[in-house]
Design a protein around this motif. Structure first.
Motif, mmCIF file in Angstrom:
data_model
loop_
_atom_site.group_PDB
_atom_site.id
_atom_site.type_symbol
_atom_site.label_atom_id
_atom_site.label_comp_id
_atom_site.label_asym_id
_atom_site.label_seq_id
_atom_site.Cartn_x
_atom_site.Cartn_y
_atom_site.Cartn_z
ATOM 1 N N ARG A 8 1.087 -1.206 -0.472
ATOM 2 C CA ARG A 8 -0.289 -0.224 -0.158
ATOM 3 C C ARG A 8 0.438 1.208 0.224
ATOM 4 O O ARG A 8 1.598 1.110 0.894
ATOM 5 C CB ARG A 8 -0.852 -0.034 1.250
ATOM 6 N N LYS A 9 0.363 2.454 -0.590
ATOM 7 C CA LYS A 9 1.180 3.330 -0.224
ATOM 8 C C LYS A 9 1.367 3.905 1.070
ATOM 9 O O LYS A 9 0.695 3.354 2.238
ATOM 10 C CB LYS A 9 0.188 4.859 -0.866
ATOM 11 N N ALA A 10 2.377 4.224 1.251
ATOM 12 C CA ALA A 10 3.039 4.572 2.406
ATOM 13 C C ALA A 10 2.231 5.986 2.611
ATOM 14 O O ALA A 10 1.949 7.045 2.478
ATOM 15 C CB ALA A 10 3.953 5.221 2.681
ATOM 16 N N GLU A 11 1.732 6.448 3.939
ATOM 17 C CA GLU A 11 1.301 7.547 4.817
ATOM 18 C C GLU A 11 1.995 7.907 5.588
ATOM 19 O O GLU A 11 3.069 7.975 6.564
ATOM 20 C CB GLU A 11 0.140 7.527 5.409
ATOM 21 N N ILE A 12 1.878 9.911 5.540
ATOM 22 C CA ILE A 12 2.480 10.673 6.732
ATOM 23 C C ILE A 12 2.950 9.946 8.104
ATOM 24 O O ILE A 12 3.456 10.231 8.636
ATOM 25 C CB ILE A 12 2.397 12.190 6.436
ATOM 26 N N ASP A 50 9.699 10.737 -0.375
ATOM 27 C CA ASP A 50 8.417 9.810 -0.883
ATOM 28 C C ASP A 50 7.759 10.196 -0.881
ATOM 29 O O ASP A 50 6.128 9.713 -1.728
ATOM 30 C CB ASP A 50 9.257 8.568 -0.791
ATOM 31 N N ILE A 51 6.503 10.799 1.006
ATOM 32 C CA ILE A 51 5.260 10.099 1.169
ATOM 33 C C ILE A 51 4.906 11.075 0.317
ATOM 34 O O ILE A 51 3.331 11.099 0.178
ATOM 35 C CB ILE A 51 5.379 10.201 2.197
ATOM 36 N N ALA A 52 5.677 12.770 0.332
ATOM 37 C CA ALA A 52 4.737 14.002 0.056
ATOM 38 C C ALA A 52 4.202 13.606 -1.783
ATOM 39 O O ALA A 52 3.228 14.235 -2.341
ATOM 40 C CB ALA A 52 5.535 14.705 -0.155
ATOM 41 N N LYS A 53 5.520 13.542 -2.262
ATOM 42 C CA LYS A 53 4.928 12.768 -3.344
ATOM 43 C C LYS A 53 4.199 11.902 -4.538
ATOM 44 O O LYS A 53 4.303 11.441 -5.566
ATOM 45 C CB LYS A 53 6.020 12.523 -4.693
ATOM 46 N N GLY A 54 4.250 10.777 -3.555
ATOM 47 C CA GLY A 54 3.149 9.674 -3.656
ATOM 48 C C GLY A 54 3.993 8.462 -3.818
ATOM 49 O O GLY A 54 3.268 7.378 -4.660
ATOM 50 N N TYR A 68 9.721 -1.052 3.086
ATOM 51 C CA TYR A 68 9.345 0.234 2.791
ATOM 52 C C TYR A 68 9.919 0.351 1.388
ATOM 53 O O TYR A 68 11.258 0.018 1.277
ATOM 54 C CB TYR A 68 10.238 0.825 3.425
ATOM 55 N N THR A 69 9.899 0.442 0.580
ATOM 56 C CA THR A 69 10.457 0.488 -1.105
ATOM 57 C C THR A 69 10.131 1.667 -1.777
ATOM 58 O O THR A 69 8.982 2.386 -0.850
ATOM 59 C CB THR A 69 10.453 -0.054 -2.240
#
Length: 170
Positions: A8-12, A50-54, A68-69
């Motif tokens: 899944r996408k990482a969240e802040i 990374d998180i901010a840019k998706g 994490y990747t």
């Protein structure tokens, strides 16, 4: 018992856990005698960016972050110049910053991660996955070989030459 493994996408909110996993990986690389990740990269700013840019993704095991990747679509300037040749010139997913939490080490999760990345690539209708690693990152080199990635040559990234690989997905 089978664990539920998801990408899944990482969240802040995941930032501190991700940074802890990266710090473990940085130390593991140092203990292995590697120069990779020993000059202040990646760092907490990298994770936040990374998180901010998706780009940030996590592999979870029963809801707990294990890996994490960063997955970046069609954008790695260093890949435009390769000593060698890529397998394709189409759209691609770049894999950067693979790091596994120590408590999940040795469970084959990096291989599972690449399986999920390949599924993600297929679902996006993207042609291939490109990845680079340090010449002395034996664990990653073995994973890439086992997953059928082709050695394409070398790219200059993060201050040094890196081995570059690609796998055609569709």
């Amino acid at each position: 018992m089978n664990s539920e493994i998801k990408l899944r996408k990482a969240e802040i909110e995941d930032r501190d856990i991700i940074w802890n996993i990266l710090q473990q990986a940085i130390e593991r690389r140092r203990q292995d005698g590697s120069t990779q990740w020993q000059q202040g990269y990646p760092n907490l700013d990298t994770v936040e960016s990374d998180i901010a840019k998706g780009f940030g993704y996590v592999l979870t095991v029963d809801g707990e972050i294990a890996v994490y990747t960063a997955l970046i679509l069609n954008d790695e300037p260093a890949y435009s110049t390769i000593e060698g040749a890529w397998l394709s010139n189409g759209e691609f997913v770049v894999v950067h910053r693979v790091a596994i939490d120590e408590k999940f080490a040795g469970q084959g999760l990096a291989k599972k991660l690449f399986g999920h990345i390949e599924d993600f690539t297929r679902e996006q209708g993207i042609q291939s996955v490109k990845v680079d690693t340090n010449y002395d990152n034996i664990a990653m080199l073995k994973i890439l070989e086992s997953k059928g990635y082709s050695y394409c040559g070398e790219v200059f990234l993060a201050g040094g030459m890196r081995k570059a690989f690609e796998k055609i997905i569709i």
